[in-house]
Design an enzyme around this catalytic site. Structure first.
Site, PDB file in Angstrom:
ATOM      1  N   CYS A   1       0.789  -1.233   0.000  1.00 18.27           N
ATOM      2  CA  CYS A   1       0.000   0.000   0.000  1.00 18.27           C
ATOM      3  C   CYS A   1       0.824   1.287   0.000  1.00 18.27           C
ATOM      4  O   CYS A   1       0.506   2.194  -0.772  1.00 18.27           O
ATOM      5  CB  CYS A   1      -1.054   0.000   1.112  1.00 18.27           C
TER       6      CYS A   1
ATOM      7  N   ARG B   1       7.805 -10.821   4.818  1.00 16.03           N
ATOM      8  CA  ARG B   1       7.449 -10.617   6.222  1.00 16.03           C
ATOM      9  C   ARG B   1       8.234 -11.619   7.048  1.00 16.03           C
ATOM     10  O   ARG B   1       8.225 -12.816   6.728  1.00 16.03           O
ATOM     11  CB  ARG B   1       5.951 -10.838   6.443  1.00 16.03           C
TER      12      ARG B   1
ATOM     13  N   GLN C   1       1.205 -11.125  -3.420  1.00 15.37           N
ATOM     14  CA  GLN C   1      -0.212 -10.853  -3.206  1.00 15.37           C
ATOM     15  C   GLN C   1      -0.848 -10.358  -4.496  1.00 15.37           C
ATOM     16  O   GLN C   1      -0.230  -9.602  -5.243  1.00 15.37           O
ATOM     17  CB  GLN C   1      -0.372  -9.734  -2.170  1.00 15.37           C
TER      18      GLN C   1
ATOM     19  N   ASP D   1      -2.664  -7.925  -5.036  1.00 14.20           N
ATOM     20  CA  ASP D   1      -3.039  -6.773  -4.224  1.00 14.20           C
ATOM     21  C   ASP D   1      -3.550  -5.630  -5.098  1.00 14.20           C
ATOM     22  O   ASP D   1      -3.136  -5.501  -6.245  1.00 14.20           O
ATOM     23  CB  ASP D   1      -1.783  -6.312  -3.471  1.00 14.20           C
TER      24      ASP D   1
ATOM     25  N   HIS E   1      -5.267  -1.365  -4.634  1.00 14.56           N
ATOM     26  CA  HIS E   1      -5.786  -0.291  -3.806  1.00 14.56           C
ATOM     27  C   HIS E   1      -6.689   0.580  -4.651  1.00 14.56           C
ATOM     28  O   HIS E   1      -6.290   1.046  -5.701  1.00 14.56           O
ATOM     29  CB  HIS E   1      -4.635   0.494  -3.184  1.00 14.56           C
TER      30      HIS E   1
ATOM     31  N   LYS F   1     -12.238  -4.691   8.099  1.00 15.10           N
ATOM     32  CA  LYS F   1     -12.173  -5.378   6.813  1.00 15.10           C
ATOM     33  C   LYS F   1     -13.253  -6.434   6.683  1.00 15.10           C
ATOM     34  O   LYS F   1     -13.804  -6.904   7.681  1.00 15.10           O
ATOM     35  CB  LYS F   1     -10.802  -6.025   6.624  1.00 15.10           C
TER      36      LYS F   1
ATOM     37  N   HIS G   1      -8.315  -1.428   0.398  1.00  9.36           N
ATOM     38  CA  HIS G   1      -7.275  -2.425   0.125  1.00  9.36           C
ATOM     39  C   HIS G   1      -8.023  -3.691  -0.236  1.00  9.36           C
ATOM     40  O   HIS G   1      -8.915  -4.086   0.501  1.00  9.36           O
ATOM     41  CB  HIS G   1      -6.439  -2.756   1.361  1.00  9.36           C
TER      42      HIS G   1
END
Length: 648
Positions: free
Chosen positions: A335, A364, A382, A384, A386, A472, A518
């Site tokens: 993000c 991570r 991911q 991912d 946004h 979320k 997200h």
RNA sequence: GCCGCGGUAGCUCAGCUGGUAGAGCAACGCAUUCGUAAUGCGUGGGUCGGGGGUUCGAGUCCCUCUCGCGGCACCA
């Protein structure tokens, strides 16, 4: 007199305070004999409990589905008695029923190991054979604490202190042994039966808190009868056969090694699968209006401080330091990078919603004990994105995300979905007002999600499980053998854009901070690959199979034709390999079946002469002859991904 | 990270109470050219996860690190 109503609708009068057992006896001795507990107005209670007022009563036999929980609970008590008999000085704590069984946590300096199980099970069988009745007593708080303290049961004393003042302190006896317990129980230890088994030993923190002492937990399973126990053990074996780590070896997909704990070495076939997934996701999200980007892997510490990640997750980030003493971190999330891209160049309200997507590789530093094959890794990708929106767009864009996610799950063969609303956690940023608004918005979206799905999707609330910057929606899918996986997520973030200085110009020329959604659909692609492998037990649908066809020769005389078949298949876009080795056809069929190749083309002299192939599909011994061109045409049709098929 | 268990050939595993490694499959070679889930024979292959210690001697006992497995805790 009180009126007791039975399941058949009949009702009878009794003196108040009569026990369930006496009522059963008054109906028939055999009912009294077979009953192990009862349900009073829908609540399970001891058969010996008195009935004080009008009620609906149902007697439970051991075979009643609701009795299984009692069998397991009683089995946990029997386990605890057995352990204390065999290992004096061991303290008892709690022993709840869980899915498929139960556990009991003990405090003992030397933890239990599976080697102790045989002895403990033997003692349990003794206790069950003794068939002592379970009897309930209600003690005063002080008396209960004194007795458990005198017994050296410090954990029980703590449990008693935690019981709310308005609740009774209930003790259940089974012979000489007794335990603090809220019940209910069956009538005697003999009702537990012999269909139980101790499964594993493990450490577990007292009250689930890692600051507390480590207890020694014994897991067990218990069933109504031996047949159910056997079936359960079979089911565990089946799950082991589906283990993606095992399938990865059989199918030659990837491996791990010591030098890179929690990071995948993808082999060619595994990478083909992985890239096929990405290709499909890319098509789906591009069609939905997302723009794909790529942000840096390593970013300055200052940016992570600004986003709040440094403060919240510093211990879980990979940190690098360069010669000039600058500190960078490998991105644990995409993000902040995406916000930088949004911020680059002035944005107008006309640019919203802005949908920025990335197959973002993140690192991570997960706790060592958390690592587990592809399911939990330290380096992953991911899907991912946004979505930067105005407050007015939140709802519509969230629904679009929801619809895309659900449609994608459907394509992968997952039909059983639960969407959960995860609300504010203890550790968080932003004002209470922001959280109130964000949660209310998501709750109303969740409501709409449920309505749109028309019963196809269930919803739930997951209190305190939101992220530090916002609540979320969690998308949980159930796989072929009933396990739940949280994959997709839709996070509503009123915090991060402001923290990172993102804004747009609205229709009145004012600077306004956008709201950020997200979203991840499959979540970690590594993990999703693992889920897919286990869901399909390695038998992937053709469009996902890394090798779709293997051409096997019967004799060397068919080699030239086999090469021709391979070339023709490849020209049609099929993923094909050949096995021209000097092995018998039996051997080849076995090898490639174990490697989960969905389609085998077997060719010998006959096929070469007739320009046909003999087709064998994974999982079936059936052979089908077909002309080469026809066989290829049919396969080309069949390997089409679901989205391409819809577009036809 | 915590508790427990484990790491021996590419894979699956054996190796009792310490006496310097073994099987099956795989690989390679040769023979075989075969019709739908393992063809036969032969050959090569291991600093027993790394380091330290005890011992005349360690795969085996002890310590430590590391990785894995089962849980717990964690999962932005």
């Amino acid at each position: 007199m009180i009126s007791v109503t039975f399941p058949d609708g009949a009702s009878r009068q009794f003196a108040p305070g009569i026990s369930g057992l006496d009522i059963a006896k008054s109906i028939s001795p055999s009912l009294a004999n077979r009953s192990i507990a009862m349900s009073v107005d829908g609540v399970l209670t001891d058969l010996a409990d008195p009935i004080l007022r009008d009620a609906k009563i149902e007697f439970l036999t051991r075979e009643d589905p609701r009795a299984l929980e009692l069998i397991r609970h009683d089995c946990a008590h029997v386990l605890a008695e057995a352990v204390q008999a065999l290992y004096p000085g061991t303290q008892v704590t709690i022993g709840p029923v869980i899915e498929n069984g139960f556990y009991y946590d003990f405090f003992r300096n030397e933890p239990f190991t599976p080697e102790d199980f045989a002895g403990i099970e033997g003692k349990m069988r003794e206790i069950i054979a003794r068939d002592r009745p379970f009897t309930k007593e209600v003690w005063s708080r002080e008396e209960a604490k004194r007795i458990f303290r005198d017994k050296g049961e410090a954990f029980k004393v703590e449990l008693i202190d935690a019981i709310p003042p308005d609740q009774e302190i209930k003790i259940y006896r089974q012979g000489d042994w007794f335990d603090l317990c809220r019940g209910p129980h069956m009538t005697s230890t003999g009702k537990v039966g012999n269909a139980f088994k101790l499964m594993k030993a493990a450490g577990a923190y007292w009250r689930g808190d890692s600051r507390n002492p480590m207890l020694s937990r014994i897991y067990g399973t218990a069933w109504v009868n031996g047949k159910d126990l056997e079936a359960y053990l079979k089911q565990i074996e089946e799950a082991e056969r589906r283990d993606h780590r095992r399938l990865a070896r059989d199918m030659d997909l990837f491996h791990f090694q010591e030098e890179a704990p929690g990071a995948v070495f993808w082999h060619p076939k595994g990478w083909t699968l992985f890239q096929t997934l990405i290709g499909y996701m890319r098509r789906r999200q591009t069609a939905a209006g997302y723009l794909e980007v790529n942000a840096p892997q390593i970013l300055d510490r200052a940016l992570w401080e600004q986003s709040g990640h440094w403060q919240n997750y510093h211990a879980n980030m990979f940190i690098t330091q360069t010669e000039d003493d600058r500190i960078f971190a490998l991105k644990p999330m995409n993000c902040p990078g995406h916000v930088q891209i949004f911020k680059h160049g002035l944005k107008s309200y006309r640019d919203l919603p802005a949908k920025i997507a990335e197959f973002g590789a993140v690192h991570r530093y997960e706790p060592s004990g958390a690592l587990h094959g592809l399911m939990r890794v330290r380096a992953f990708t991911q899907d991912d994105a946004h979505v930067f929106v105005t407050e007015q767009q939140i709802r519509a864009e969230s629904i679009k995300v929801n619809d895309l996610i659900l449609s994608i799950y459907e394509d992968f063969g997952f039909h059983d979905i639960v969407v959960k609303l995860a609300t504010r956690p203890d550790r968080r940023v932003g004002s209470e007002e922001l959280w109130d608004n964000a949660e209310a918005a998501l709750a109303s979206i969740l409501d709409q999600v449920r309505q749109r799905a028309g019963g196809r999707v269930k919803t739930a609330v997951n209190p305190g499980e939101g992220t530090f910057y916002g609540p979320k929606l969690e998308y949980v899918l159930r796989d072929a053998i009933g396990r739940d996986w949280q994959c997709g997520t839709l996070q509503l973030d009123f915090n991060m854009p402001g923290r990172l200085g993102a804004f747009y110009i609205d229709e009145h020329s004012n600077k306004v901070t956008p709201v950020m959604l997200h979203r991840a659909m499959l979540g970690s692609l590594e993990r999703f690959t693992g889920i897919l492998l286990e869901h399909y037990a390695g038998n992937l649908p053709l469009w996902l199979s890394p090798v779709q066809v293997t051409v096997c020769t019967i004799t060397q005389e068919a080699d030239d034709y086999a090469r021709e078949v391979m070339a023709a298949a490849r020209a049609q876009g099929l993923r094909v390999v050949g096995d021209l080795s000097n092995e018998k056809i039996n051997y080849k069929v076995r090898e490639h079946s174990l490697a989960k190749v969905p389609v085998l083309f077997v060719v010998g002299k006959k096929e070469a002469a007739q320009r046909t192939v003999s087709i064998r599909r994974l999982g079936s011994p059936e052979q089908k002859a077909a002309a080469l061109e026809e066989a290829l045409a049919a396969l080309v049709e069949e390997v089409m991904p679901p989205d391409a098929r819809r577009a036809e």
